[in-house]
Design a protein around this motif. Sequence first.
Motif, mmCIF file in Angstrom:
data_model
loop_
_atom_site.group_PDB
_atom_site.id
_atom_site.type_symbol
_atom_site.label_atom_id
_atom_site.label_comp_id
_atom_site.label_asym_id
_atom_site.label_seq_id
_atom_site.Cartn_x
_atom_site.Cartn_y
_atom_site.Cartn_z
ATOM 1 N N ASP A 1 0.939 -1.373 0.045
ATOM 2 C CA ASP A 1 -0.073 0.095 -0.026
ATOM 3 C C ASP A 1 0.871 1.186 -0.134
ATOM 4 O O ASP A 1 1.757 1.635 0.886
ATOM 5 C CB ASP A 1 -0.924 -0.074 1.195
ATOM 6 C CG ASP A 1 -1.634 1.190 1.441
ATOM 7 O OD1 ASP A 1 -1.694 2.102 0.534
ATOM 8 O OD2 ASP A 1 -2.213 1.605 2.454
ATOM 9 N N TRP B 1 -1.667 1.414 -4.959
ATOM 10 C CA TRP B 1 -1.096 0.212 -4.326
ATOM 11 C C TRP B 1 -0.243 -0.728 -5.324
ATOM 12 O O TRP B 1 -0.798 -0.921 -6.580
ATOM 13 C CB TRP B 1 -1.880 -0.811 -3.239
ATOM 14 C CG TRP B 1 -3.149 -1.497 -4.152
ATOM 15 C CD1 TRP B 1 -4.239 -1.053 -4.543
ATOM 16 C CD2 TRP B 1 -3.052 -2.651 -4.647
ATOM 17 N NE1 TRP B 1 -4.764 -1.881 -5.328
ATOM 18 C CE2 TRP B 1 -4.251 -2.942 -5.438
ATOM 19 C CE3 TRP B 1 -2.209 -3.655 -4.691
ATOM 20 C CZ2 TRP B 1 -4.418 -4.406 -6.110
ATOM 21 C CZ3 TRP B 1 -2.477 -5.064 -5.494
ATOM 22 C CH2 TRP B 1 -3.744 -5.233 -5.896
ATOM 23 N N CYS C 1 -5.887 2.543 -0.113
ATOM 24 C CA CYS C 1 -5.430 1.116 -0.651
ATOM 25 C C CYS C 1 -4.965 0.204 0.398
ATOM 26 O O CYS C 1 -4.427 -0.884 0.033
ATOM 27 C CB CYS C 1 -4.506 1.290 -1.712
ATOM 28 S SG CYS C 1 -5.108 2.092 -3.294
#
Lengths: 352, 352, 352
Positions: free
Chosen positions: B206, B292, B322
């Motif tokens: 992420d 991500w 994300c």
Amino acid sequence: MSEKNRLGNFFEDFQVGQKIAHAPPRTITEGDVALYTALTGSRFATNSADTFAHSLGFPRAPVDDILAFNMVFGRTVQDISLNAIANLGYAGGRFGHPVYPGDTLSADSTVIGLRENSDGRSGIVHVRSCGVNQRGQIALEYCRWVMVHKRDPQSPAPPTCVPELPDAIDVGELVVPAGIRLNQYDTSLSGSNELWEDYAAGERIDHVDGVTIEEGEHMLATRLYQNASRVHFNQQSERGGRFGRRVVYGGHILSLARALSFNGLANAFTIAAINGGRHVSPAFAGDTIYAWTEVIAPLALPGRSDVGALRLRTVATKDQPCTNFPYKTADGTHEAGVLLDLDYTVLIPRRA
Amino acid sequence: MSEKNRLGNFFEDFQVGQKIAHAPPRTITEGDVALYTALTGSRFATNSADTFAHSLGFPRAPVDDILAFNMVFGRTVQDISLNAIANLGYAGGRFGHPVYPGDTLSADSTVIGLRENSDGRSGIVHVRSCGVNQRGQIALEYCRWVMVHKRDPQSPAPPTCVPELPDAIDVGELVVPAGIRLNQYDTSLSGSNELWEDYAAGERIDHVDGVTIEEGEHMLATRLYQNASRVHFNQQSERGGRFGRRVVYGGHILSLARALSFNGLANAFTIAAINGGRHVSPAFAGDTIYAWTEVIAPLALPGRSDVGALRLRTVATKDQPCTNFPYKTADGTHEAGVLLDLDYTVLIPRRA
Amino acid sequence: MSEKNRLGNFFEDFQVGQKIAHAPPRTITEGDVALYTALTGSRFATNSADTFAHSLGFPRAPVDDILAFNMVFGRTVQDISLNAIANLGYAGGRFGHPVYPGDTLSADSTVIGLRENSDGRSGIVHVRSCGVNQRGQIALEYCRWVMVHKRDPQSPAPPTCVPELPDAIDVGELVVPAGIRLNQYDTSLSGSNELWEDYAAGERIDHVDGVTIEEGEHMLATRLYQNASRVHFNQQSERGGRFGRRVVYGGHILSLARALSFNGLANAFTIAAINGGRHVSPAFAGDTIYAWTEVIAPLALPGRSDVGALRLRTVATKDQPCTNFPYKTADGTHEAGVLLDLDYTVLIPRRA
């Protein structure tokens, strides 16, 4: 309280014949060019690529002529138009030596006319401004006139003096940059096949595209030129002003009009003259700018078979697509929505 | 009325095998790099510092690969996608010679596929586009396909031709810039200790940060690349268009996704390939962009112990942090909020 | 889930004496300078024109000191203040070798103080940060202190250590750039006649102009410096944050205050020291920024007859013109609307 801050000149501070050196000088860089491209989207090949410019005889890509114009104009604001009510017009503008990244432009202005308005509260100041590079070569000069507040309405009116300005720069006075030869001009790289011979007097070209202006953009442009005129920057004070909001610097409209004109005039590789021009009405953030051009006259250049000139009228509008070439109403005034009425002369290659 | 303005090519203007030279060429400068940094916040050390780049064997800092991509893409728009309904996908993208400030990029495209849509009003055009520098060295090439309006729905359909495109650039075809040696790579200057050996297939990262897009920003970026596609600039016309507003140029999302990926992939110092990609949905001003990445596969490079490759999937979203790696729904379609699905390959130093 | 992303240091990650090298280094270019001009409107002649700078003995125009400051500050954010609640103050800031386009700045910080807050949830971190060029010459160093979240409120408090910081940089420690001689200083090019002798202790100058900030502008500035602090960029997360919106990076306010100060301090050609400073309150897009300055003391420089120093206090406000010099209320707290309270020292030519 200190009086070291500058509030700009008022009408009674000007005298015919006065010459004002503007501060500060400005070195033009590749950074300015990149920002200008990002702010205008200009695509003229000569300004876009060193390789293309070199093939025409330029040592490298010169900066866009309107970028140079705005840089010189920006120098003059502090002394000439900080207290202007309106920037009324341009005439007698001529481009000389091309401006390259690394050049330093200085500017001065000479007062060539004064006329107090009948209400005694303001007057019109005519100046001739000149931008020169670090070698003293003239990059451009132009006349403009602005309406400027008086500091004191009681101060006496100066003798009226209104300069005679030419309708247009004579074709013999147009400068083709030294050493430029257009025989190698490659239309596959410039984006259009149309050359000097393809344009006819009276022809009108809709430049089609429209671009919406944001507050952040016009302020970036105006500050890039170090133009500190407050009407462009201060929303708090302008909220109570004439328009209720920040006004877009007219030179940014010039930039956008020139950039939009690529779509129809891609080979107009340089501007040689600004014969006359008016910012007809103000633009604001949120306005969408369009432009169209009329060919006033194709002009042959004495002794040149590789390059000719086109005298053009480019009209910029707001929120008004130019399919129908909006210009003037029956009574001769500009239609609502017309922002800019610019009479100028470009150079364009001739067919071999 | 003049027809000198260009309205762009329509579907029936393309023929398989046709090669189109795009105009104008573009000299890339330090000004472009500064603007790119300001527009994206990119922090990759190789692009940020001449000293760091020099320590790896680059003569100076090369420009960000996505800046180079967007500059080449920008050249193609006028000819390929001015009348595009949608930019459908990328494949077979490969980066070659690094681009440095001072280089001039030219671009051409070859039509490699055509397929008319069943409604007869539009079709899909496949092109291979190539950007080369002033010495003729290939900077990058990639295939993309776009859906383009027909000018005349009655015009006959061309023979259908859909090119076979590779799923990914083969590891043997990835270009490590000539003369680069990664043994001196200083992780204290790059911002992360993680090198090739630290990334495992299936790992998901992420990138945490989110960035909100403003109208002024995406227009600056798009004009910087001289991409004149009207849907990005004209609020007046787009108000009545498909989305009711200006659309953010997809390449700006690519730029933001790459810049955001620094937080987790700081040592992915160059992009070697764009294996495939799709702009899944449009972005607009006001959207906040996140990203991500999934490691598809670490790839050893033949004969190199100093550098390896990572095949990655980076997904950019809007208004969707994300943390939970938003991607596809059970039925295989992308989740709402996914903007970009990009399969690409980066180079990254190996542990000594 | 990967932990390769960086979430920044928390209070318990710092130890007194710890030295942190920041990544990445940054090559400063003419592109950065152009953007800085566009973002701030700065007009100081020494930074604006190579010719002017050269006449003073600089090899070319140095970059604006606050641009250099922001570039160094930007490097430190990832390690020092990503989890900061507030940037509390500056002291002991001294400028050394001028920064020129082409220079690469690296930065490090040393932790010089720690004090946990009484609630045990955060603490104050004091650092001395230093920016050096590619030859190891110090461009600037300064102390700042920030309030930083603890990761774990249960973690033990470190020994309290609060550094003694000077009230001001001593006049003997101010650096006049090597080789600079101010005898040729041309006030017709700098925009003002006022030199060192013309400023008196206690004098107050209203810088008059106001400039409204847009979201797109402050984000461009902050990203230019590669400052990735999320509060400046993510409207989605900040909507639910302390202020309900993105916060303008304080360094942008410093930039604007310095640029506005041109109108009254045009010959203050370089900043030699930041004696102390506080961002008193946050600024947001839409705010209009003004500034005024009080001369704390003119300072003679040992052995120099061509240049002197002025210790100044510049106060920036929002939505508050500075005609009446807004500063503090009777109880000694800053008035609402005061953004910045900066005590710094500039160099300015002396009368020949």
